[in-house]
Scaffold this motif. Sequence first.
Motif, mmCIF file in Angstrom:
data_model
loop_
_atom_site.group_PDB
_atom_site.id
_atom_site.type_symbol
_atom_site.label_atom_id
_atom_site.label_comp_id
_atom_site.label_asym_id
_atom_site.label_seq_id
_atom_site.Cartn_x
_atom_site.Cartn_y
_atom_site.Cartn_z
ATOM 1 N N GLU A 88 6.107 0.195 -4.068
ATOM 2 C CA GLU A 88 6.167 1.210 -5.127
ATOM 3 C C GLU A 88 7.197 0.877 -6.200
ATOM 4 O O GLU A 88 7.259 1.534 -7.231
ATOM 5 C CB GLU A 88 6.494 2.578 -4.524
ATOM 6 C CG GLU A 88 5.452 3.096 -3.575
ATOM 7 C CD GLU A 88 5.875 4.400 -2.925
ATOM 8 O OE1 GLU A 88 6.900 4.996 -3.351
ATOM 9 O OE2 GLU A 88 5.189 4.829 -1.995
ATOM 10 N N PHE A 89 8.022 -0.120 -5.968
ATOM 11 C CA PHE A 89 9.061 -0.531 -6.907
ATOM 12 C C PHE A 89 8.537 -1.670 -7.780
ATOM 13 O O PHE A 89 7.683 -2.438 -7.367
ATOM 14 C CB PHE A 89 10.294 -1.017 -6.148
ATOM 15 C CG PHE A 89 11.124 0.084 -5.528
ATOM 16 C CD1 PHE A 89 12.410 0.316 -5.971
ATOM 17 C CD2 PHE A 89 10.620 0.869 -4.504
ATOM 18 C CE1 PHE A 89 13.189 1.305 -5.401
ATOM 19 C CE2 PHE A 89 11.384 1.863 -3.923
ATOM 20 C CZ PHE A 89 12.672 2.096 -4.377
ATOM 21 N N LYS A 115 12.952 1.309 -9.268
ATOM 22 C CA LYS A 115 12.127 2.525 -9.323
ATOM 23 C C LYS A 115 12.975 3.646 -9.906
ATOM 24 O O LYS A 115 14.163 3.768 -9.590
ATOM 25 C CB LYS A 115 11.644 2.915 -7.927
ATOM 26 C CG LYS A 115 10.733 4.124 -7.916
ATOM 27 C CD LYS A 115 10.215 4.401 -6.511
ATOM 28 C CE LYS A 115 9.333 5.627 -6.499
ATOM 29 N NZ LYS A 115 8.876 5.935 -5.127
#
Length: 161
Positions: A88-89, A115
């Motif tokens: 997700e980063f 993030k």
Amino acid sequence: MISNLCTASGKIYEIGKLVPSHHQYVDRLYQFDYVPDELSGCLHIKTHGDDKMINEDEVCFSFDSDQDIDVFILYPDKQPFLPKWLIEFERKRMNVTRMDSMASNLKGYFSIYKKQYKKGPVVLFGNSPSSMLAQNWYVETKGANYCMYSVCIKPAIDERF
């Protein structure tokens, strides 16, 4: 900027600055060598090197932020797999090195992932991918020659403009 720093292991993490010669972990003497200008001096959460065995699916630590922040994960290049949550980063085109860095083993090279988080709670998960924890040699050696990630934080910058 942050408060209520809580670790799943019960070990104490410390707050410092990300600059050359500062220690990376609470329980190790490793010192940062190269730090990109964009991150130099930002808040650094010194994790505990022995927390590297926490599963990627388990909470490692959490904290609260009183403002929107950019969270940067310094993840060891030597690790052959990324934890699922790190996907997700955004992978940045920067790296950090430690003074123990040797080109032959990559032990002290860390890629940077970013993030943005809104004001409030931030939860970060374990360092070890399940695929690594499924390998007996990795568990039996307690991840010898592998490293825990580090975290640095800066106030969020609106990148829409």
